[in-house]
Design an enzyme around this catalytic site. Structure first.
Site, PDB file in Angstrom:
ATOM      1  N   LYS A  44      54.318  28.189  50.846  1.00  0.00           N
ATOM      2  CA  LYS A  44      53.620  28.426  49.579  1.00  0.00           C
ATOM      3  C   LYS A  44      52.652  27.302  49.232  1.00  0.00           C
ATOM      4  CE  LYS A  44      56.289  28.433  45.909  1.00  0.00           C
ATOM      5  NZ  LYS A  44      57.358  28.716  44.927  1.00  0.00           N
ATOM      6  N   LYS A  45      53.092  26.043  49.459  1.00  0.00           N
ATOM      7  CA  LYS A  45      52.324  24.897  48.966  1.00  0.00           C
ATOM      8  C   LYS A  45      51.766  24.003  50.075  1.00  0.00           C
ATOM      9  CE  LYS A  45      55.323  24.782  44.870  1.00  0.00           C
ATOM     10  NZ  LYS A  45      56.385  24.066  44.154  1.00  0.00           N
TER      11      LYS A  45
HETATM   12  N1  C2G Z   1      58.961  24.067  34.180  1.00  0.00           N
HETATM   13  C1  C2G Z   1      58.809  23.867  32.814  1.00  0.00           C
HETATM   14  N2  C2G Z   1      58.159  22.761  32.353  1.00  0.00           N
HETATM   15  C2  C2G Z   1      57.650  21.850  33.204  1.00  0.00           C
HETATM   16  C3  C2G Z   1      57.797  22.028  34.587  1.00  0.00           C
HETATM   17  C4  C2G Z   1      58.461  23.167  35.060  1.00  0.00           C
HETATM   18  O1  C2G Z   1      59.235  24.692  31.993  1.00  0.00           O
HETATM   19  N3  C2G Z   1      57.001  20.782  32.694  1.00  0.00           N
HETATM   20  C5  C2G Z   1      59.634  25.279  34.639  1.00  0.00           C
HETATM   21  C6  C2G Z   1      58.725  26.199  35.440  1.00  0.00           C
HETATM   22  O2  C2G Z   1      57.918  26.972  34.586  1.00  0.00           O
HETATM   23  C7  C2G Z   1      59.718  27.035  36.222  1.00  0.00           C
HETATM   24  C8  C2G Z   1      60.890  26.053  36.420  1.00  0.00           C
HETATM   25  O3  C2G Z   1      60.704  24.978  35.502  1.00  0.00           O
HETATM   26  O4  C2G Z   1      60.154  28.135  35.431  1.00  0.00           O
HETATM   27  C9  C2G Z   1      60.920  25.517  37.834  1.00  0.00           C
HETATM   28  O5  C2G Z   1      59.681  24.914  38.100  1.00  0.00           O
HETATM   29  P1  C2G Z   1      59.189  24.706  39.605  1.00  0.00           P
HETATM   30  O6  C2G Z   1      60.256  24.057  40.372  1.00  0.00           O
HETATM   31  O7  C2G Z   1      57.834  24.101  39.568  1.00  0.00           O
HETATM   32  O8  C2G Z   1      59.113  26.220  40.072  1.00  0.00           O
HETATM   33  P2  C2G Z   1      58.090  26.838  41.120  1.00  0.00           P
HETATM   34  O9  C2G Z   1      57.891  25.928  42.271  1.00  0.00           O
HETATM   35  O10 C2G Z   1      56.936  27.332  40.354  1.00  0.00           O
HETATM   36  O11 C2G Z   1      58.965  28.034  41.713  1.00  0.00           O
HETATM   37  O12 C2G Z   1      59.811  32.484  42.843  1.00  0.00           O
HETATM   38  C10 C2G Z   1      59.034  31.632  42.056  1.00  0.00           C
HETATM   39  C11 C2G Z   1      59.152  30.211  42.475  1.00  0.00           C
HETATM   40  O13 C2G Z   1      60.380  29.928  43.078  1.00  0.00           O
HETATM   41  C12 C2G Z   1      58.899  29.337  41.259  1.00  0.00           C
END
Ligand code: C2G
Length: 130
Positions: A44-45
């Site tokens: 993904k990244k």
């Molecule tokens: N989050 C948040 N505030 C932040 C950072 C993150 O509310 N300052 C929330 C994100 O919106 C998400 C959760 O924490 O709901 C996890 O964030 P990530 O680990 O960045 O998730 P991501 O990599 O976007 O994975 O299937 C979808 C993916 O697995 C989502």
């Protein structure tokens, strides 16, 4: 009881993550968390997480607001995960707003506001700049 599910990487676990999981838990009676695998992150990244999946799922599984965890291997399996875990509500941060609306036929989909001014990307940049 109402079953809530959410997904994320939760790399370099921080206050934004715990705020999201706490609020997700408050929307129901049982919270399941899909923690994305190292390989899913790479695809993904284009980079692997700082913390490996065993450690990320270990942290998330020990939180009192989290009832159940599993490894999310593929974004394409989201519908299967929702059905398998009998989710009534899918909760995601609003960085994903609209992205999961296609699942409104299997559960309610709610996007919650993110915690401001904190992100794993920013933490990595801050450490890099030391
Ligand atoms: N989050 C948040 N505030 C932040 C950072 C993150 O509310 N300052 C929330 C994100 O919106 C998400 C959760 O924490 O709901 C996890 O964030 P990530 O680990 O960045 O998730 P991501 O990599 O976007 O994975 O299937 C979808 C993916 O697995 C989502």
């Amino acid at each position: 009881g109402t079953r809530v599910i959410t997904f994320g990487t939760f790399d370099v676990f921080h206050i934004g993550h715990v705020n999201m999981l706490t609020r997700a838990h408050e929307l129901g009676d049982h919270l399941t968390v899909g923690v994305s695998t190292d390989d899913l992150n790479f695809s993904k990244k284009g980079r692997y997480p700082i913390y490996r999946e065993e450690h990320r799922i270990g942290i998330v599984s020990r939180l009192s607001c989290v009832d159940d965890v599993f490894l999310e291997h593929s974004l394409e399996l989201k519908r299967d995960y929702l059905i398998e875990h009998r989710a009534d509500i899918l909760v995601m941060g609003d960085d994903w707003a609209g992205k999961f609306d296609e699942f409104r036929d299997v559960c309610e989909v709610i996007y919650l506001p993110r915690t401001r001014d904190i992100s794993t990307t920013e933490i990595i940049a801050n450490i890099r700049a030391l």
